[in-house]
Design an enzyme around this catalytic site. Sequence first.
Site, PDB file in Angstrom:
ATOM      1  N   CYS A 286      56.730 -12.358 -10.987  1.00  0.00           N
ATOM      2  CA  CYS A 286      58.177 -12.355 -11.243  1.00  0.00           C
ATOM      3  C   CYS A 286      58.893 -13.610 -10.751  1.00  0.00           C
ATOM      4  O   CYS A 286      59.379 -14.409 -11.549  1.00  0.00           O
ATOM      5  CB  CYS A 286      58.811 -11.134 -10.596  1.00  0.00           C
ATOM      6  SG  CYS A 286      58.143  -9.593 -11.228  1.00  0.00           S
TER       7      CYS A 286
HETATM    8  N1  LIG Z   1      54.245  -6.454 -11.436  1.00  0.00           N
HETATM    9  C1  LIG Z   1      55.466  -6.306 -10.981  1.00  0.00           C
HETATM   10  O1  LIG Z   1      55.665  -6.084  -9.802  1.00  0.00           O
HETATM   11  C2  LIG Z   1      56.670  -6.386 -11.896  1.00  0.00           C
HETATM   12  C3  LIG Z   1      57.923  -6.021 -11.383  1.00  0.00           C
HETATM   13  C4  LIG Z   1      59.027  -6.050 -12.231  1.00  0.00           C
HETATM   14  C5  LIG Z   1      58.880  -6.463 -13.544  1.00  0.00           C
HETATM   15  N2  LIG Z   1      57.656  -6.833 -14.029  1.00  0.00           N
HETATM   16  C6  LIG Z   1      57.550  -7.215 -15.431  1.00  0.00           C
HETATM   17  O2  LIG Z   1      56.892  -6.162 -16.125  1.00  0.00           O
HETATM   18  C7  LIG Z   1      56.118  -6.707 -17.206  1.00  0.00           C
HETATM   19  C8  LIG Z   1      54.677  -6.237 -17.081  1.00  0.00           C
HETATM   20  O3  LIG Z   1      54.136  -6.747 -15.883  1.00  0.00           O
HETATM   21  P1  LIG Z   1      52.808  -6.185 -15.225  1.00  0.00           P
HETATM   22  O4  LIG Z   1      52.787  -6.719 -13.850  1.00  0.00           O
HETATM   23  O5  LIG Z   1      52.696  -4.719 -15.413  1.00  0.00           O
HETATM   24  O6  LIG Z   1      51.710  -6.896 -16.146  1.00  0.00           O
HETATM   25  P2  LIG Z   1      50.134  -6.579 -16.171  1.00  0.00           P
HETATM   26  O7  LIG Z   1      49.477  -7.824 -16.627  1.00  0.00           O
HETATM   27  O8  LIG Z   1      49.708  -5.949 -14.892  1.00  0.00           O
HETATM   28  O9  LIG Z   1      49.980  -5.453 -17.283  1.00  0.00           O
HETATM   29  C9  LIG Z   1      50.251  -5.657 -18.595  1.00  0.00           C
HETATM   30  C10 LIG Z   1      49.342  -4.777 -19.437  1.00  0.00           C
HETATM   31  O10 LIG Z   1      49.708  -4.932 -20.798  1.00  0.00           O
HETATM   32  C11 LIG Z   1      48.533  -4.929 -21.574  1.00  0.00           C
HETATM   33  N3  LIG Z   1      48.820  -5.551 -22.868  1.00  0.00           N
HETATM   34  C12 LIG Z   1      48.968  -6.849 -23.179  1.00  0.00           C
HETATM   35  N4  LIG Z   1      49.251  -6.992 -24.475  1.00  0.00           N
HETATM   36  C13 LIG Z   1      49.305  -5.746 -24.997  1.00  0.00           C
HETATM   37  C14 LIG Z   1      49.555  -5.237 -26.284  1.00  0.00           C
HETATM   38  N5  LIG Z   1      49.801  -6.034 -27.315  1.00  0.00           N
HETATM   39  N6  LIG Z   1      49.507  -3.904 -26.453  1.00  0.00           N
HETATM   40  C15 LIG Z   1      49.231  -3.073 -25.432  1.00  0.00           C
HETATM   41  N7  LIG Z   1      48.997  -3.502 -24.187  1.00  0.00           N
HETATM   42  C16 LIG Z   1      49.030  -4.822 -23.973  1.00  0.00           C
HETATM   43  C17 LIG Z   1      47.531  -5.679 -20.731  1.00  0.00           C
HETATM   44  O11 LIG Z   1      46.200  -5.395 -21.126  1.00  0.00           O
HETATM   45  C18 LIG Z   1      47.866  -5.128 -19.342  1.00  0.00           C
HETATM   46  O12 LIG Z   1      47.116  -3.973 -19.045  1.00  0.00           O
HETATM   47  C19 LIG Z   1      56.291  -8.211 -17.119  1.00  0.00           C
HETATM   48  O13 LIG Z   1      57.328  -8.597 -17.968  1.00  0.00           O
HETATM   49  C20 LIG Z   1      56.713  -8.432 -15.685  1.00  0.00           C
HETATM   50  O14 LIG Z   1      57.482  -9.620 -15.538  1.00  0.00           O
HETATM   51  C21 LIG Z   1      56.538  -6.792 -13.229  1.00  0.00           C
END
Ligand SMILES: NC(=O)c1ccc[n+]([C@@H]2O[C@H](COP(=O)([O-])OP(=O)(O)OC[C@H]3O[C@@H](n4cnc5c(N)ncnc54)[C@H](O)[C@@H]3O)[C@@H](O)[C@H]2O)c1
Length: 448
Positions: A286
């Site tokens: 983030c």
């Molecule tokens: N990790 C955090 O603490 C956090 C906190 C707030 C916001 N966010 C935001 O949340 C969003 C997700 O982050 P995250 O940390 O969960 O990411 P991540 O990489 O842990 O998980 C994303 C998942 O999406 C899947 N994916 C990718 N393309 C896909 C598709 N076309 N169809 C289905 N699944 C698909 C991936 O295989 C993966 O399992 C981002 O925008 C991030 O900025 C994350």
Amino acid sequence: MTSAIDNRLTGLKQKMETREARIGIVGMGYVGLPLSLLFSGERFHVTGFDIDANKVATLNAGGSYIVRILPAEIQAAQKAGFRATTNYAEIAQMDAVIICVPTPLDEHQEPDLSYITETVKSIAPHIHADQLIVLESTTYPGTTEEVVVPLLEVGNRAGLKVVRAAGETGVHVVFSPEREDPGNESVARHDIPKVVGGCGPEAAELAAAMYGAIFHRVVPVSSPSAAEMTKLLENIYRCVNIALVNELKQLCMRMGIDIHEVIDAAKTKPFGYQAFYPGPGLGGHCIPIDPFYLSWKAKQFDFRTRFIELAGEVNTAMPYFVIEHVANGLNEQCKSIKGSKILVLGLAYKRDIDDLRESPSLTIIELLRDKGAIVAYNDPYFPKVGHGRHYDLNMTNTPLDNLGQYDAVVIVTDHSSYDYKAIVEQSQLVIDTRNTTKGMVSPKIVRC
Ligand SMILES: NC(=O)c1ccc[n+]([C@@H]2O[C@H](COP(=O)([O-])OP(=O)(O)OC[C@H]3O[C@@H](n4cnc5c(N)ncnc54)[C@H](O)[C@@H]3O)[C@@H](O)[C@H]2O)c1
């Protein structure tokens, strides 16, 4: 007299409130999986969608790939109907679909929306009228309206439009930012207010009904853009304040003042001050990334986001500042980085989590290697580290014994399982980037 559409909306809201609504969550990562468990814990029938067949298989076998989520939690969710799939056709059976896919930067430090666009293109053929589609991925203001809505409208077979005003038929679209802080146990997830911004008032109402089942407070804003900007404001606020203390730390070191003592004193002020702490550089998905989504978008409006740029400059220089202090510490012992054996403690970008995305440890290891050091690492959360978007390390975890063999031990992540007193006692030289050696007096410690 109530219309058929009003009745459908009321029916859907009731389904949310009575937990009969079927929730599809796309992206079973650090955000989507815990969110699935939250909904499942509230007796919703949840289906997790992911393109990663290994993750789907692990979840369906009752396993977990995120350290802080126990297999028992997945199994409990399975009993409540949770399952995972790679099959987008199942989107058609959902009442609500929540998208939690990555939003990284590309090699030019510009937003990479490909995960969002691929997801929306995949779900669009399967959406149906009255369905609620929520984007939770962090992104620049305008993404929901300018990217998600057009792809949904052109991609579905039934010619469905996004509902803007009361009385229209179509799909309801919302942006609602994720506010999770991994590893932070001080605030229960239910107590983190949920911001929602809908493309129309009915979308916001539906989202409020759905999230209201989980979160104690839902905060509606007037549009998806306002909700997108809210998330960026929160993260930019952190990024800028961390840069501020990182810069002041460097000044304090020159002036012989302990920045941590100063922060501890400043935070006794009951108003107008919030403590942020210096460190070896920013990490995580983030804070190092999201601000640049806004600076990129700002250019479209002929506007320069100077705070973001300056904060980015200060924060990205921090790993280099650490290297400088490793060199200084070794220099005091008549050694150079070249040829020294150096142990980096902690790969995760912050304490007690298994996430190394954008971690400053990765940069520090690469910089030390570039300078000819023989580098090892220890991190209880990572038995090995291969290569990612920005690193290529191919290393395995080194046990925490025989610390005396290293010319320097660099504490980059302050995992709570480490015994810092013992680390100092057993090491020749300790570079402490996290104030873990607070109160210890030893010529072996270099704090930076
Ligand atoms: N990790 C955090 O603490 C956090 C906190 C707030 C916001 N966010 C935001 O949340 C969003 C997700 O982050 P995250 O940390 O969960 O990411 P991540 O990489 O842990 O998980 C994303 C998942 O999406 C899947 N994916 C990718 N393309 C896909 C598709 N076309 N169809 C289905 N699944 C698909 C991936 O295989 C993966 O399992 C981002 O925008 C991030 O900025 C994350």
